[in-house]
Write an enzyme that holds these catalytic residues in place. Structure first.
Site, mmCIF file in Angstrom:
data_model
loop_
_atom_site.group_PDB
_atom_site.id
_atom_site.type_symbol
_atom_site.label_atom_id
_atom_site.label_comp_id
_atom_site.label_asym_id
_atom_site.label_seq_id
_atom_site.Cartn_x
_atom_site.Cartn_y
_atom_site.Cartn_z
ATOM 1 N N CYS A 93 0.841 -1.015 -0.091
ATOM 2 C CA CYS A 93 0.002 -0.120 -0.156
ATOM 3 C C CYS A 93 1.007 1.143 0.012
ATOM 4 O O CYS A 93 1.840 1.264 0.755
ATOM 5 C CB CYS A 93 -0.921 -0.017 1.123
ATOM 6 S SG CYS A 93 -1.986 1.412 1.371
ATOM 7 N N HIS A 135 -9.012 -3.846 -2.171
ATOM 8 C CA HIS A 135 -7.884 -2.997 -1.225
ATOM 9 C C HIS A 135 -8.598 -1.585 -1.402
ATOM 10 O O HIS A 135 -8.472 -0.953 -0.421
ATOM 11 C CB HIS A 135 -6.586 -3.226 -1.838
ATOM 12 C CG HIS A 135 -5.391 -2.629 -1.209
ATOM 13 N ND1 HIS A 135 -4.564 -3.174 -0.578
ATOM 14 C CD2 HIS A 135 -5.237 -1.070 -1.015
ATOM 15 C CE1 HIS A 135 -3.937 -2.187 0.304
ATOM 16 N NE2 HIS A 135 -4.281 -0.851 -0.167
ATOM 17 N N GLU A 136 -8.658 -1.133 -2.837
ATOM 18 C CA GLU A 136 -9.019 0.404 -2.940
ATOM 19 C C GLU A 136 -10.429 0.695 -2.480
ATOM 20 O O GLU A 136 -10.495 1.850 -1.819
ATOM 21 C CB GLU A 136 -8.735 0.721 -4.230
ATOM 22 C CG GLU A 136 -7.194 0.732 -4.830
ATOM 23 C CD GLU A 136 -6.147 1.086 -4.219
ATOM 24 O OE1 GLU A 136 -6.302 2.055 -3.349
ATOM 25 O OE2 GLU A 136 -5.051 0.686 -4.284
HETATM 26 ZN ZN ZN Z 1 -3.793 1.051 -0.054
#
Ligand code: ZN
Length: 171
Positions: A93, A135-136
């Site tokens: 990330c 994830h986003e």
């Molecule tokens: Zn991230």
């Protein structure tokens, strides 16, 4: 224009972003700047809260260094419609530089969203793109990939980050 990517510890990363209702030039410019920032930082996804904007938008391009314009997406107000199967893989990330760990996620994802003109679309993605969409989308709800690992591992990661904050390597 490059934007500053905020790091873990900034409260914007742990709050839910607002729904986007204005599909104007300002939004289009933010999307362009987010793509530029994501490419520069060598990420395959970047969510608006990561550049300090608490709104529901992320950009992604999982095509790697030979940037395929067809794999370049901006998703506004995304909603996960369906998930299938599972995959385990290493995840990183941009708000956690140089920190990677394995996360289990669904392998196939159907997502609906709006484009920069407000037009609705639905797409099905797999593997890395599915991981990226999930994830986003999590970022838009203040959820982080850190939430998917055991408490023990999480403490280890947090300790590592504290050390780097002390050393001035976390800004
Ligand atoms: Zn991230």
């Amino acid at each position: 224009m490059m934007l500053k990517v905020v790091k873990y510890g900034d409260p914007v990363l742990q709050q839910e972003g607002k729904l986007i209702t204005e599909f104007d030039g300002k939004l289009a410019a933010l999307v362009e700047n987010m793509f530029e920032t994501m490419y520069e930082e060598k990420g395959c996804g970047l969510a608006a809260p990561q550049v300090g904007e608490s709104i529901k938008l992320f950009v992604m391009d999982c095509s790697g260094s030979n940037r395929d314009p067809k794999r370049r997406y901006a998703l506004i107000n995304p909603r996960i419609i369906e998930t299938k199967e599972t995959q385990v893989g290493e995840e990183g990330c941009l708000s956690f530089p140089d920190i990677y760990f394995e996360v289990e996620r669904p392998r196939i994802v159907t997502v609906s969203a709006q484009d920069i003109h407000g037009k609705e679309f639905t797409m099905q993605v797999e593997d890395l793109e599915a991981r990226c969409v999930l994830h986003e989308t999590d970022h838009l709800y203040g959820k982080l990939f850190l939430d998917y690992i055991s408490a023990l591992k999480r403490d280890l990661v947090k300790r590592k980050i504290k050390k780097r904050i002390k050393l001035g390597e976390w800004d």
